[in-house]
Design an enzyme around this catalytic site. Structure first.
Site, PDB file in Angstrom:
ATOM      1  N   HIS A   1      -5.729   0.206  -4.025  1.00 38.57           N
ATOM      2  CA  HIS A   1      -4.928  -0.551  -3.065  1.00 38.57           C
ATOM      3  C   HIS A   1      -3.643   0.206  -2.718  1.00 38.57           C
ATOM      4  CE1 HIS A   1      -2.089  -4.061  -2.154  1.00 38.57           C
ATOM      5  NE2 HIS A   1      -2.908  -3.952  -1.121  1.00 38.57           N
TER       6      HIS A   1
ATOM      7  N   HIS B   1      -2.328  -6.942   7.212  1.00 40.11           N
ATOM      8  CA  HIS B   1      -3.666  -6.960   6.634  1.00 40.11           C
ATOM      9  C   HIS B   1      -4.715  -7.584   7.563  1.00 40.11           C
ATOM     10  CE1 HIS B   1      -1.253  -6.278   3.024  1.00 40.11           C
ATOM     11  NE2 HIS B   1      -2.348  -5.789   2.477  1.00 40.11           N
TER      12      HIS B   1
ATOM     13  N   ARG C   1      13.557   1.235   6.072  1.00 42.68           N
ATOM     14  CA  ARG C   1      12.208   1.384   5.519  1.00 42.68           C
ATOM     15  C   ARG C   1      12.083   0.427   4.354  1.00 42.68           C
ATOM     16  NH1 ARG C   1       7.475   1.091   4.556  1.00 42.68           N
ATOM     17  NH2 ARG C   1       6.126   2.732   3.754  1.00 42.68           N
TER      18      ARG C   1
ATOM     19  N   CYS D   1      12.159   9.488   5.621  1.00 40.86           N
ATOM     20  CA  CYS D   1      10.849   9.014   5.194  1.00 40.86           C
ATOM     21  C   CYS D   1       9.857  10.169   5.254  1.00 40.86           C
ATOM     22  CB  CYS D   1      10.416   7.887   6.118  1.00 40.86           C
ATOM     23  SG  CYS D   1       8.790   7.232   5.721  1.00 40.86           S
TER      24      CYS D   1
ATOM     25  N   TYR E   1       2.551   9.167  -1.419  1.00 41.83           N
ATOM     26  CA  TYR E   1       3.399  10.254  -0.947  1.00 41.83           C
ATOM     27  C   TYR E   1       2.906  11.605  -1.452  1.00 41.83           C
ATOM     28  CZ  TYR E   1       6.350   6.430   0.563  1.00 41.83           C
ATOM     29  OH  TYR E   1       6.822   5.292   1.174  1.00 41.83           O
TER      30      TYR E   1
END
Lengths: 626, 626
Positions: free
Chosen positions: A158, A182, A259, A309, A443
């Protein structure tokens, strides 16, 4: 359980508890609820995607309004902690659909139907049975519509991490109502393969089970400046517009990009100084610090640092390579501010860590935030005397805004902003990275061909590579007293060729991680054939810190090249920017060469299409008239 | 001065003096001979190049053998130091001719002709007059053939730095006889514009002045392994061949690439421990250390580190972009060794530098070598506890070979090898960089368009950016027991298409500076269209040091793509390699985009043409049959 026993969960549950002892309790509860060693599971996100073709023909989405059954969450969740239970949500992932699966999946290992058989061959379960498959059951189930799913195998994959576990044992719709991200077919497709049965008819009303009402945790999010360009609403992700990026070296707090992975925790200003941070060393020793104590006992430091980011310019990669999975930022998921606070290394030393020899067990420093987000940095970054890692209280000389971590956040200059945990309430020195998916999965960058992602293969993004972007283009007004060639920009009878000769002004930023200073910015007005150097703005008086943690703004003024007009009369050329830092790192030329499914580190040369006749530009998604 | 007073200068003059006091005297003499503040001159190398068109029609090169007049250098040079005088040579620059000048130069400010006028309008000067324009005159002259040149304006632009000054006051040919690299028309062209007159007829014999004989300082250079690929002979510059690079993680000393700016100083093994290094702090305090003392008093450290020339792969840039000025290295100006020695920071601390607060005057650490080479590194690199900067005595567990700095050299891991000064005899902590051209000019990169080089604009190359290279390709032998498609590789009647289907094995290295570890190597067998990942060799057991200072070797095995055969029957494809380090730095895609006149940091994707039929490859200059 009847509706009469219901009690709506108030927003105060999302507020932090001001006393250190209470903060300590909170993270203890959080810790308890986290399954151990979850990352040893071999099932991966990408594998799951490849198996996401539904086993059965998808049915049309029935949309009867579910009855709301309000239950006492307070009573039901004492062992987990209230906030923990309310954290039972999904991390937002991209609204973009993921690449279609390329392999037909093998059947999931659904349990053999037992009891309550039906003509669809699926077993029927009572709500009481389903509830037993809760967060700590080891075999978590969720309900969607009237179907039951065993998500055990999915948890590790997930994107939002293990917070999904907290939806276990009940309905998932209330959470999806909040995290609307979602509500996409691909999410349904993923879920569908974990189907194990249906809710027993005795627990259904109008074909749906009773659902828990959850108050929208985003209801208390702060107001945001209308200039911010919204990417998602809940949670709020919004980028700084190009004009604002170009306008100032220090991005104003109001337009600093936002963010958020979840909602914004509510902490009253009067209780800020008593917000607590627990610092745990490898030997298990925990020391609590309140914000007030940190401010009073440790030396304050100011640094000027960019936060960026890892997905900044992701939309650029999508446009120039192919679809990427993540927030479609343009060039504004980056901002620069002056941060003030205390050095993490000073606090760690005070807590008992030997900075000279932290020991074999001290390899990472993990941070947790009040909203359940977590990440870590290597110990070397944390204790580097020139690393300037702060626990920051101020941003541009004002208290941190709520969106940016009030009352305290981590700032790890030169690193990806994903490590700069906001609303931090726990710091752990450990022999391993943070176990969150934000640390171990999200990431990272894979090769252009690597669609099967072996998460352990590559390192988490920490120090950021060099990037640059054009933030503003302006066609300079023609000087009335300057004689020009009398011919029109687009000759009426010869629409295929135009000589513009006009002057364009371009502005932008360049930034490299690791404290590396930008030393050159190359500009091309013709798509990369001819180059010139931009004028680097001297913002050095505003720079603070041991290294160059900030960006370099630049300006360029040049004569537009001669370009051919197309059938519509548009005379398009492409502006390009690329930068070089003081270690002579440069940007990759194309997004294609660095393409990765998640669209991380989209640092290729920035290209902006520009109409020499009108001054219109197509920098990002849409044509923008300047 | 008559020939009878001549004495040949013995090679012992190139030998070091073993006692610290004598070493101290040596560098003092060297220091004295260096003009101060020479870099404030605005005249630049490139400007000089652009002014290099001869003012007069070039004459055919007359080549009568000059008479040799041997003089007592010893007697003539007491004030400068013997070695200093003998250092009167040029730094080697590229044998490749530089880009032709694109602008007609303005006339140099030649002095008005005075005395001894002739029909060519040029004044005549006596040798005694010319001698007065010596190194310290402030207006240095040199003689070439029978002509006199005022090189004052050229000194600052000379690629070899101010060592050219030591030729002042006399003939330049003896030095060019040694550094044959100067025997190129473009060097003559540069000189020609500084013509100020001719030698007086009374001092000529057969049209040439008497010349000083200088013994070849390279006569005592060590023997080199024949496997090294020679790029220049004097000084010796030689690269490690591809096979050797592929063969071992630690490059054997014998085949470690050699980069010399001058000759190799001669130090007797028995005197190695008494070789002295002077360490000077910003307050002027000097402390002398002998090698023996360093070994005895300081803790020994071992690190595994790559050394790489900033010009590694320069020939690649020349081939794929355009002509570059510098040694035409292919992929072998890089090697890896285990270095053992003492930490520079320990020595600096012992000498009295405060590592915690070195002070505003301590911004750079300058190194000088016995042969007159010099360079510097920032103080942060020098004192970083994790920087591992060594004064090294051993290389792969053996004493340093003479070519690599015997008895002691600096090793600055992660940085360009140009800072790893060999035969080091002086270390100065200063508020400024080393003033040598090797520090302030040679090792910088300009933009692709920047032919006018403003040397102060960019920083000296220190930390190296990421690179990678293919070092060996092998067509795997066909398995006799494996049934293959019966069709020949190149069907006899259809020479335009071939399906090879054979397997190729590729090997190479990837390296990033700054201690960054390579985490991914992408390979393409079809010129960059499809990618796959190479297998990274696990050499971690051989790695030593605070960070990853070494390269990553890699191997790849893949099936050759289907390619069309050309008219000659060659079925060419292009192999490509590009790497990514742990900060996700990547290589630029093309050399064109990072082109710079000096050809520094040619780090673009490495491309090798390969014939799928024969296994031949055209990696570099020539076609090589495997």
């Amino acid at each position: 359980m009847s509706t009469s026993s219901c009690r709506r969960v108030g927003l105060e549950l999302f507020k932090t508890v001001p006393r250190p002892q209470r903060a300590h309790r909170l993270w203890q509860a959080f810790e308890t609820s986290q399954p151990q060693k979850s990352y040893s599971r071999s099932f991966t996100f990408q594998v799951a995607l490849r198996q996401s073709a539904p086993r059965t023909t998808p049915k049309p989405n029935p949309t009867p309004k579910p009855r709301i059954r309000q239950i006492s969450l307070v009573a039901a969740s004492t062992s987990l902690g209230l906030l923990t239970l309310l954290s039972t949500i999904f991390q937002p992932i991209s609204p973009e659909s993921i690449e279609p699966p390329t392999e037909i999946p093998s059947s999931p290992s659904a349990e053999t139907p037992i009891g309550g058989g039906n003509d669809d061959g699926l077993p029927r379960y009572r709500l009481s049975e389903i509830k037993e498959h809760g967060p700590k059951s080891g075999r978590p189930w969720v309900i969607y519509e009237d179907k039951v799913y065993d998500i055990t195998e999915w948890v590790a994959a997930h994107p939002g991490g293990e917070v999904i576990l907290r939806a276990a044992g009940g309905c998932i719709e209330p959470f999806w109502d909040i995290f609307a991200i979602h509500k996409a077919q691909y999410v349904r497709d993923i879920l569908e393969q974990y189907l194990v049965g249906k809710v027993h008819a005795d627990d259904l009303e109008n074909g749906r089970p009773l659902q828990i009402a959850i108050e929208d945790p985003f209801g208390s999010d702060p107001e945001r400046d209308t200039r911010l360009r919204r990417v998602t609403e809940k949670p709020c992700n919004a980028e700084t517009p190009g004009d604002e990026l170009a306008e100032s070296f220090l991005t104003p707090n109001e337009t600093f990009y936002v963010r958020n992975h979840m909602w914004v925790p509510v902490i009253d200003e009067t209780e800020a100084d008593s917000h607590g941070i627990a610092v745990e060393l490898p030997d298990g020793e925990v020391k609590m610090y309140s914000v007030g104590e940190l401010k009073a006992r440790f030396k304050q430091h100011s640094i000027t640092a960019v936060l960026q980011c890892s997905g900044n310019r992701r939309n650029d990669m999508t446009r120039h390579a192919k679809k990427t999975n993540g927030l479609q930022w343009t060039v504004g998921a980056i901002s620069c501010a002056r941060w003030e606070g205390v050095r993490l290394r000073d606090v760690l030393a005070d807590a008992g860590l030997s900075l000279g020899d932290p020991g074999e067990d001290a390899r990472h420093v993990q941070f947790s935030g009040l909203e359940a987000y977590g990440a870590s940095i290597p110990i070397e970054s944390a204790i580097d005397p020139r690393g300037d890692v702060l626990l920051a209280f101020k941003m541009n000389d004002k208290p941190l805004p709520r969106d940016h971590g009030f009352p305290v956040r981590v700032v790890v200059p030169g690193h990806v902003a994903a490590r700069a945990v906001k609303w931090v309430n726990k710091i752990v020195v450990s022999d391993e990275e943070s176990t969150t998916s934000w640390q171990r999965r999200d990431y990272k960058c894979f090769g252009p061909n690597e669609t099967k992602q072996d998460w352990d293969k590559y390192k988490s993004i920490q120090v950021m590579p060099i990037t640059s972007a054009i933030t503003r283009t302006r066609l300079k007004p023609e000087q009335p007293d300057t004689p020009r060639t009398p011919e029109p920009l687009v000759p009426k009878l010869a629409p295929t060729v135009t000589t513009s000769g006009r002057v364009v002004q371009i502005e932008g930023y360049a930034y490299s991680g690791g404290g590396r200073e930008i030393q050159r910015v190359d500009i091309s007005l013709d798509g990369g054939s001819k180059w010139d150097q931009a004028n680097l703005l001297d913002d050095t008086k505003q720079e603070q810190g041991s290294r160059t943690w900030c960006w370099k703004r630049w300006k360029y003024e040049g004569v537009l090249p001669d370009v051919k007009a197309d059938a519509n009369g548009d005379a398009k050329t492409t502006f390009v920017v690329k930068a070089t830092d003081d270690a002579y790192n440069t940007q990759p030329e194309t997004h294609k060469s660095i393409y990765n499914l998640r669209g991380n580190l989209a640092t290729a040369w920035h290209r902006v299409d520009f109409d020499c006749k009108t001054g219109d530009c197509w920098g990002e998604k849409t044509k923008q008239t300047k």
